[in-house]
Design a protein around this motif. Structure first.
Motif, PDB file in Angstrom:
ATOM      1  N   ASN A  93       0.836  -1.205   0.000  1.00  0.00           N
ATOM      2  CA  ASN A  93       0.000   0.000   0.000  1.00  0.00           C
ATOM      3  C   ASN A  93       0.872   1.256   0.000  1.00  0.00           C
ATOM      4  N   LYS A 108       2.182   2.137  -3.241  1.00  0.00           N
ATOM      5  CA  LYS A 108       1.118   2.481  -4.208  1.00  0.00           C
ATOM      6  C   LYS A 108       0.880   1.387  -5.257  1.00  0.00           C
ATOM      7  N   ASN A 119      -4.950   0.748  -4.751  1.00  0.00           N
ATOM      8  CA  ASN A 119      -5.605   1.914  -4.154  1.00  0.00           C
ATOM      9  C   ASN A 119      -6.100   1.601  -2.739  1.00  0.00           C
ATOM     10  N   ARG A 120      -6.614   2.608  -2.091  1.00  0.00           N
ATOM     11  CA  ARG A 120      -7.077   2.491  -0.699  1.00  0.00           C
ATOM     12  C   ARG A 120      -8.185   1.459  -0.556  1.00  0.00           C
ATOM     13  N   GLU A 121      -9.107   1.426  -1.497  1.00  0.00           N
ATOM     14  CA  GLU A 121     -10.212   0.464  -1.440  1.00  0.00           C
ATOM     15  C   GLU A 121      -9.698  -0.966  -1.466  1.00  0.00           C
TER      16      GLU A 121
END
Length: 92
Positions: A33, A36, A39-41
Motif C-alpha cells: 500500500n 502504491k 488503491n485504498r479500497e
C-alpha cells in the motif's frame, strides 16, 4: 488429564502460527500500500479479508481445543472406571 500440557502446547503453537501469519500479511499489505501498488479500497478490502480469515482460523482452533479437551476427559474417565472395576473385582 495427563495430556493437558500437550494439548495446551499444541493449541498455543497453532495460535502463534495464526498470529504470525496474520501479522506477516498485514506487513506485506502495508508495504504494498505504501508503495502504491493498489488503491485504498483494495487495501481496505484485503485487510478485511485477512482479518476475517484469521478470525475464522482462531475460532476453528478454539473448537479443536474444546474437542481435544473433551476427548482427553473421556479417556481419563474411562481409565478411572477400568481401574475401579479391577479394584472391585480383586477385592471381592
Amino acid at each position: 488429564m495427563s495430556n493437558d500440557l500437550e494439548i495446551f502446547n499444541y493449541i498455543t503453537e497453532e495460535y502463534v502460527k495464526c498470529e504470525d501469519e496474520s501479522s506477516n500479511i498485514y506487513l506485506i499489505l502495508g508495504t504494498l500500500n505504501d508503495a502504491k501498488f493498489f488503491n485504498r479500497e483494495a487495501y481496505e478490502y484485503l485487510t478485511k479479508v485477512n482479518r476475517e480469515y484469521h478470525e475464522w482460523i482462531d475460532n476453528e482452533i478454539s473448537k479443536f481445543n474444546e474437542e481435544l479437551k473433551e476427548l482427553n476427559e473421556q479417556n481419563y474417565n474411562e481409565a478411572i472406571n477400568q481401574l475401579q472395576e479391577k479394584y472391585n473385582a480383586n477385592t471381592q
